[in-house]
Design a protein around this motif. Structure first.
Motif, PDB file in Angstrom:
ATOM      1  N   LEU A  68       0.863  -1.184   0.000  1.00 30.41           N
ATOM      2  CA  LEU A  68       0.000   0.000   0.000  1.00 30.41           C
ATOM      3  C   LEU A  68       0.894   1.227   0.000  1.00 30.41           C
ATOM      4  O   LEU A  68       2.007   1.190   0.528  1.00 30.41           O
ATOM      5  CB  LEU A  68      -0.861   0.019   1.266  1.00 30.41           C
ATOM      6  CG  LEU A  68      -1.924  -1.074   1.394  1.00 30.41           C
ATOM      7  CD1 LEU A  68      -2.351  -1.196   2.857  1.00 30.41           C
ATOM      8  CD2 LEU A  68      -3.116  -0.783   0.499  1.00 30.41           C
ATOM      9  N   HIS A  69       0.418   2.322  -0.578  1.00 32.23           N
ATOM     10  CA  HIS A  69       1.162   3.566  -0.410  1.00 32.23           C
ATOM     11  C   HIS A  69       0.220   4.745  -0.244  1.00 32.23           C
ATOM     12  O   HIS A  69      -0.938   4.698  -0.635  1.00 32.23           O
ATOM     13  CB  HIS A  69       2.176   3.787  -1.542  1.00 32.23           C
ATOM     14  CG  HIS A  69       1.625   4.348  -2.823  1.00 32.23           C
ATOM     15  ND1 HIS A  69       0.927   3.589  -3.731  1.00 32.23           N
ATOM     16  CD2 HIS A  69       1.692   5.605  -3.352  1.00 32.23           C
ATOM     17  CE1 HIS A  69       0.603   4.354  -4.771  1.00 32.23           C
ATOM     18  NE2 HIS A  69       1.033   5.577  -4.567  1.00 32.23           N
ATOM     19  N   ARG A  70       0.753   5.761   0.418  1.00 33.69           N
ATOM     20  CA  ARG A  70       0.080   7.049   0.570  1.00 33.69           C
ATOM     21  C   ARG A  70       0.973   8.094  -0.058  1.00 33.69           C
ATOM     22  O   ARG A  70       2.111   7.811  -0.427  1.00 33.69           O
ATOM     23  CB  ARG A  70      -0.078   7.408   2.061  1.00 33.69           C
ATOM     24  CG  ARG A  70      -1.054   6.569   2.836  1.00 33.69           C
ATOM     25  CD  ARG A  70      -1.284   7.185   4.249  1.00 33.69           C
ATOM     26  NE  ARG A  70      -2.454   6.601   4.869  1.00 33.69           N
ATOM     27  CZ  ARG A  70      -2.413   5.584   5.745  1.00 33.69           C
ATOM     28  NH1 ARG A  70      -1.244   5.086   6.128  1.00 33.69           N
ATOM     29  NH2 ARG A  70      -3.520   5.094   6.245  1.00 33.69           N
ATOM     30  N   HIS A  71       0.477   9.315  -0.128  1.00 32.46           N
ATOM     31  CA  HIS A  71       1.322  10.410  -0.586  1.00 32.46           C
ATOM     32  C   HIS A  71       1.426  11.458   0.506  1.00 32.46           C
ATOM     33  O   HIS A  71       0.605  11.514   1.423  1.00 32.46           O
ATOM     34  CB  HIS A  71       0.767  11.015  -1.869  1.00 32.46           C
ATOM     35  CG  HIS A  71       1.197  10.260  -3.089  1.00 32.46           C
ATOM     36  ND1 HIS A  71       2.222  10.663  -3.894  1.00 32.46           N
ATOM     37  CD2 HIS A  71       0.760   9.086  -3.609  1.00 32.46           C
ATOM     38  CE1 HIS A  71       2.390   9.779  -4.870  1.00 32.46           C
ATOM     39  NE2 HIS A  71       1.512   8.810  -4.722  1.00 32.46           N
ATOM     40  N   THR A  72       2.448  12.279   0.414  1.00 25.52           N
ATOM     41  CA  THR A  72       2.656  13.336   1.395  1.00 25.52           C
ATOM     42  C   THR A  72       1.782  14.545   1.049  1.00 25.52           C
ATOM     43  O   THR A  72       1.043  15.048   1.899  1.00 25.52           O
ATOM     44  CB  THR A  72       4.143  13.747   1.410  1.00 25.52           C
ATOM     45  OG1 THR A  72       4.920  12.570   1.597  1.00 25.52           O
ATOM     46  CG2 THR A  72       4.423  14.732   2.529  1.00 25.52           C
ATOM     47  N   GLU A  75      -2.493  14.515  -4.520  1.00 26.80           N
ATOM     48  CA  GLU A  75      -3.631  13.653  -4.821  1.00 26.80           C
ATOM     49  C   GLU A  75      -3.324  12.945  -6.135  1.00 26.80           C
ATOM     50  O   GLU A  75      -2.534  13.445  -6.942  1.00 26.80           O
ATOM     51  CB  GLU A  75      -4.943  14.442  -4.894  1.00 26.80           C
ATOM     52  CG  GLU A  75      -5.094  15.338  -6.100  1.00 26.80           C
ATOM     53  CD  GLU A  75      -6.422  16.117  -6.085  1.00 26.80           C
ATOM     54  OE1 GLU A  75      -7.229  15.961  -5.148  1.00 26.80           O
ATOM     55  OE2 GLU A  75      -6.631  16.897  -7.025  1.00 26.80           O
ATOM     56  N   GLU A  76      -3.939  11.790  -6.314  1.00 25.19           N
ATOM     57  CA  GLU A  76      -3.726  11.032  -7.536  1.00 25.19           C
ATOM     58  C   GLU A  76      -5.059  10.743  -8.206  1.00 25.19           C
ATOM     59  O   GLU A  76      -6.066  10.557  -7.539  1.00 25.19           O
ATOM     60  CB  GLU A  76      -3.056   9.673  -7.246  1.00 25.19           C
ATOM     61  CG  GLU A  76      -1.583   9.754  -6.974  1.00 25.19           C
ATOM     62  CD  GLU A  76      -0.957   8.378  -6.834  1.00 25.19           C
ATOM     63  OE1 GLU A  76       0.140   8.191  -7.366  1.00 25.19           O
ATOM     64  OE2 GLU A  76      -1.543   7.492  -6.177  1.00 25.19           O
ATOM     65  N   VAL A  77      -5.019  10.675  -9.527  1.00 25.00           N
ATOM     66  CA  VAL A  77      -6.169  10.222 -10.301  1.00 25.00           C
ATOM     67  C   VAL A  77      -5.710   9.034 -11.130  1.00 25.00           C
ATOM     68  O   VAL A  77      -4.676   9.112 -11.817  1.00 25.00           O
ATOM     69  CB  VAL A  77      -6.723  11.329 -11.218  1.00 25.00           C
ATOM     70  CG1 VAL A  77      -7.871  10.792 -12.066  1.00 25.00           C
ATOM     71  CG2 VAL A  77      -7.174  12.523 -10.404  1.00 25.00           C
ATOM     72  N   TYR A  78      -6.433   7.932 -10.997  1.00 26.88           N
ATOM     73  CA  TYR A  78      -6.161   6.738 -11.794  1.00 26.88           C
ATOM     74  C   TYR A  78      -7.232   6.653 -12.877  1.00 26.88           C
ATOM     75  O   TYR A  78      -8.428   6.593 -12.569  1.00 26.88           O
ATOM     76  CB  TYR A  78      -6.216   5.485 -10.913  1.00 26.88           C
ATOM     77  CG  TYR A  78      -5.057   5.356  -9.940  1.00 26.88           C
ATOM     78  CD1 TYR A  78      -4.963   6.178  -8.816  1.00 26.88           C
ATOM     79  CD2 TYR A  78      -4.062   4.408 -10.151  1.00 26.88           C
ATOM     80  CE1 TYR A  78      -3.901   6.063  -7.930  1.00 26.88           C
ATOM     81  CE2 TYR A  78      -2.996   4.278  -9.260  1.00 26.88           C
ATOM     82  CZ  TYR A  78      -2.923   5.109  -8.162  1.00 26.88           C
ATOM     83  OH  TYR A  78      -1.866   4.984  -7.288  1.00 26.88           O
ATOM     84  N   ILE A  79      -6.810   6.662 -14.123  1.00 30.67           N
ATOM     85  CA  ILE A  79      -7.730   6.579 -15.255  1.00 30.67           C
ATOM     86  C   ILE A  79      -7.491   5.229 -15.932  1.00 30.67           C
ATOM     87  O   ILE A  79      -6.429   5.025 -16.537  1.00 30.67           O
ATOM     88  CB  ILE A  79      -7.482   7.728 -16.246  1.00 30.67           C
ATOM     89  CG1 ILE A  79      -7.579   9.087 -15.532  1.00 30.67           C
ATOM     90  CG2 ILE A  79      -8.458   7.653 -17.416  1.00 30.67           C
ATOM     91  CD1 ILE A  79      -7.078  10.265 -16.369  1.00 30.67           C
ATOM     92  N   ALA A 109      -4.706   5.085   1.738  1.00 27.72           N
ATOM     93  CA  ALA A 109      -3.775   3.966   1.546  1.00 27.72           C
ATOM     94  C   ALA A 109      -4.293   3.157   0.371  1.00 27.72           C
ATOM     95  O   ALA A 109      -5.386   2.603   0.425  1.00 27.72           O
ATOM     96  CB  ALA A 109      -3.696   3.120   2.804  1.00 27.72           C
ATOM     97  N   ARG A 110      -3.520   3.123  -0.710  1.00 26.71           N
ATOM     98  CA  ARG A 110      -4.025   2.600  -1.985  1.00 26.71           C
ATOM     99  C   ARG A 110      -3.192   1.448  -2.522  1.00 26.71           C
ATOM    100  O   ARG A 110      -2.004   1.331  -2.232  1.00 26.71           O
ATOM    101  CB  ARG A 110      -4.069   3.721  -3.021  1.00 26.71           C
ATOM    102  CG  ARG A 110      -2.694   4.141  -3.481  1.00 26.71           C
ATOM    103  CD  ARG A 110      -2.629   5.582  -3.859  1.00 26.71           C
ATOM    104  NE  ARG A 110      -2.811   6.440  -2.705  1.00 26.71           N
ATOM    105  CZ  ARG A 110      -2.791   7.761  -2.736  1.00 26.71           C
ATOM    106  NH1 ARG A 110      -2.611   8.391  -3.872  1.00 26.71           N
ATOM    107  NH2 ARG A 110      -2.946   8.473  -1.651  1.00 26.71           N
ATOM    108  N   CYS A 111      -3.845   0.647  -3.348  1.00 23.24           N
ATOM    109  CA  CYS A 111      -3.223  -0.516  -3.953  1.00 23.24           C
ATOM    110  C   CYS A 111      -4.118  -0.979  -5.098  1.00 23.24           C
ATOM    111  O   CYS A 111      -5.281  -0.602  -5.155  1.00 23.24           O
ATOM    112  CB  CYS A 111      -3.129  -1.614  -2.892  1.00 23.24           C
ATOM    113  SG  CYS A 111      -2.100  -2.980  -3.349  1.00 23.24           S
TER     114      CYS A 111
HETATM  115 ZN    ZN Z   1       1.174   7.139  -5.844  1.00 23.88          ZN
END
Ligand code: ZN
Length: 151
Positions: A68-72, A75-79, A109-111
Motif C-alpha cells: 500500500l502507499h500514501r502520498h505526502t 492527490e492522484e487520479v487513476y484513469i 492507503a491505496r493498492c
Molecule cells: Zn502514488
C-alpha cells in the motif's frame, strides 16, 4: 531499456511511447528500492512537466501491487483505459475497468491488483492537493489567428 521518442518545440514536448501492448519494454527503477518494474513510464522529466506527474502503466494479468502507499502532498487520479481489475483505498475495494476514474486523497492507503486474465492499463496523474485555483474552463482563451495545416 526502451527510450522515449521525443519531439520538442518552444512551447511543447511530444513523446511517442509506441503501442500500449509494448509498454513492458519500458522499465522503471524506484530510486530507493532495487525492484525493477516493467511497463511503467513516468512523464514528468521527459515532458518537462511543471505542475503534475503522469505515469502510463501496464499491469500484467495476475499482477498485484505488493504494498500500500500514501502520498505526502499529492492527490492522484487513476484513469483505467483497458482491462479489468480491482483498486483498494483504505477499506474500500472498487472494481475497475475501461472508463473507471478514481481520485485518491494524499492520505488514502491505496493498492491495485489485476485479477483478470488480460493486461490492465491505466494513466496515473498526481498533482499537489489543493493547488488548483481559478476556473479551469475560463483559463483557456481563444487565439485570433487563422489555423494553417501543412498540405
Ligand atoms: Zn502514488
Amino acid at each position: 531499456m526502451k527510450k522515449l521518442n521525443k519531439h520538442e518545440g518552444q512551447n511543447f514536448t511530444a513523446a511517442h511511447l509506441g503501442q500500449w501492448e509494448d509498454l513492458h519494454e519500458y522499465v522503471f527503477q524506484h530510486p530507493r528500492f532495487s525492484k525493477i518494474t516493467p511497463g511503467k513510464v513516468f512523464l514528468k522529466d521527459p515532458l518537462n512537466l511543471t505542475a503534475m506527474e503522469i505515469s502510463i502503466n501496464k499491469f500484467p494479468a495476475g499482477a498485484t501491487m505488493p504494498f500500500l502507499h500514501r502520498h505526502t502532498e499529492h492527490e492522484e487520479v487513476y484513469i483505467f483505459v483497458r482491462g479489468k481489475g480491482q483498486f483498494q483505498v483504505d477499506n474500500d475495494v472498487i472494481d475497475v475497468k475501461e472508463g473507471t476514474v478514481i481520485r485518491v486523497s494524499p492520505d488514502g492507503a491505496r493498492c491495485w491488483r489485476n485479477n483478470s486474465s488480460e493486461d490492465l492499463y491505466c494513466i496515473v496523474i498526481q498533482a499537489k492537493a489543493g493547488s488548483l485555483e481559478g476556473d479551469t474552463i475560463a483559463d483557456g482563451k481563444g487565439v485570433k489567428q487563422p489555423i494553417v495545416w501543412p498540405e
